[in-house]
Design a protein around this motif. Structure first.
Motif, short mmCIF file in Angstrom:
data_model
loop_
_atom_site.label_atom_id
_atom_site.label_comp_id
_atom_site.label_asym_id
_atom_site.label_seq_id
_atom_site.Cartn_x
_atom_site.Cartn_y
_atom_site.Cartn_z
N LEU A 37 6.08 31.14 8.75
CA LEU A 37 6.48 30.46 9.99
C LEU A 37 6.68 29.00 9.64
CD1 LEU A 37 3.94 32.04 12.49
CD2 LEU A 37 6.24 32.80 11.92
N VAL A 38 7.89 28.53 9.78
CA VAL A 38 8.21 27.15 9.43
C VAL A 38 8.85 26.44 10.62
CG1 VAL A 38 8.48 27.67 6.98
CG2 VAL A 38 10.46 27.79 8.47
N GLY A 39 8.69 25.14 10.65
CA GLY A 39 9.29 24.35 11.71
C GLY A 39 8.59 23.01 11.78
N PRO A 40 9.09 22.14 12.63
CA PRO A 40 8.49 20.81 12.75
C PRO A 40 7.07 20.90 13.31
CG PRO A 40 10.24 21.11 14.36
CD PRO A 40 10.23 22.32 13.50
N GLY A 42 3.85 20.52 15.53
CA GLY A 42 3.61 20.49 16.97
C GLY A 42 4.33 21.53 17.79
N VAL A 43 5.06 22.46 17.15
CA VAL A 43 5.79 23.46 17.93
C VAL A 43 4.99 24.74 18.16
CG1 VAL A 43 8.07 22.60 17.28
CG2 VAL A 43 7.01 24.40 15.91
N GLY A 44 3.79 24.83 17.55
CA GLY A 44 2.92 25.98 17.82
C GLY A 44 2.91 27.05 16.75
N LYS A 45 3.28 26.69 15.53
CA LYS A 45 3.28 27.68 14.44
C LYS A 45 1.90 28.26 14.18
CE LYS A 45 4.85 24.69 11.58
NZ LYS A 45 4.97 23.53 12.44
N THR A 46 0.90 27.40 14.14
CA THR A 46 -0.46 27.86 13.85
C THR A 46 -0.99 28.75 14.96
OG1 THR A 46 -0.89 25.87 12.56
CG2 THR A 46 -2.81 27.11 13.33
N ALA A 47 -0.77 28.37 16.20
CA ALA A 47 -1.22 29.19 17.33
C ALA A 47 -0.50 30.53 17.34
CB ALA A 47 -0.97 28.45 18.65
N LEU A 48 0.80 30.52 17.05
CA LEU A 48 1.56 31.76 16.99
C LEU A 48 1.06 32.66 15.87
CD1 LEU A 48 3.97 33.27 18.26
CD2 LEU A 48 5.43 32.13 16.59
N ALA A 49 0.79 32.08 14.71
CA ALA A 49 0.28 32.85 13.57
C ALA A 49 -1.09 33.44 13.88
CB ALA A 49 0.21 31.97 12.34
N ALA A 50 -1.96 32.67 14.53
CA ALA A 50 -3.29 33.17 14.88
C ALA A 50 -3.19 34.32 15.87
CB ALA A 50 -4.14 32.04 15.45
N GLU A 51 -2.33 34.20 16.85
CA GLU A 51 -2.15 35.27 17.83
C GLU A 51 -1.57 36.50 17.16
OE1 GLU A 51 -2.69 37.13 21.32
OE2 GLU A 51 -3.35 35.11 20.84
N THR A 65 -4.51 34.15 4.74
CA THR A 65 -3.86 32.97 5.30
C THR A 65 -3.95 31.86 4.27
OG1 THR A 65 -5.88 32.19 6.36
CG2 THR A 65 -4.45 33.60 7.67
N VAL A 66 -2.95 30.99 4.27
CA VAL A 66 -2.91 29.88 3.32
C VAL A 66 -2.56 28.61 4.09
CG1 VAL A 66 -1.78 28.95 1.28
CG2 VAL A 66 -2.13 31.42 1.48
N GLU A 67 -3.39 27.61 3.96
CA GLU A 67 -3.10 26.29 4.53
C GLU A 67 -2.23 25.54 3.54
OE1 GLU A 67 -4.13 24.21 7.20
OE2 GLU A 67 -5.02 25.89 8.25
N LEU A 68 -1.13 25.02 4.00
CA LEU A 68 -0.23 24.28 3.13
C LEU A 68 -0.33 22.78 3.40
CD1 LEU A 68 2.88 26.62 3.19
CD2 LEU A 68 1.09 26.46 1.47
N VAL A 69 -1.53 22.30 3.51
CA VAL A 69 -1.76 20.88 3.72
C VAL A 69 -1.35 20.13 2.46
CG1 VAL A 69 -3.50 19.13 4.20
CG2 VAL A 69 -3.62 21.35 5.33
N ASP A 70 -0.64 19.05 2.63
CA ASP A 70 -0.16 18.23 1.53
C ASP A 70 0.77 18.99 0.59
OD1 ASP A 70 -1.67 16.08 2.48
OD2 ASP A 70 -3.42 16.71 1.33
N ALA A 71 1.45 19.99 1.12
CA ALA A 71 2.38 20.75 0.28
C ALA A 71 3.72 20.06 0.22
CB ALA A 71 2.55 22.16 0.81
#
Length: 71
Positions: A37-40, A42-51, A65-71
């Protein structure tokens, strides 16, 4: 860590108006082993993935699941 038990947290707020996206992603998981799930921000990617994860969790053998922080 592969093979670890993953306890998913549901998003705090309700997922409003995303039922079509959830259905589409569940169907996509029937055809693919990996979804991104990619996008700018604040559009809700994380919430959508969790649901989505809560929706499919009983039907899958392993969820990673993989956090891509600082990727």
């Amino acid at each position: 860590m592969l093979g670890a038990v993953l306890h998913l947290r549901r998003p705090v707020g309700a997922i409003v108006g995303r039922a079509d996206e959830i259905r589409s992603l569940v169907a996509e998981l029937d055809r693919a082993r990996l979804l991104s799930l990619v996008g700018p921000g604040g559009v809700g990617k994380t919430a959508l993935a969790a649901e989505l994860a809560h929706e499919v969790e009983p039907d899958i053998a392993r969820l990673v699941t993989v956090e891509l922080v600082d990727a």
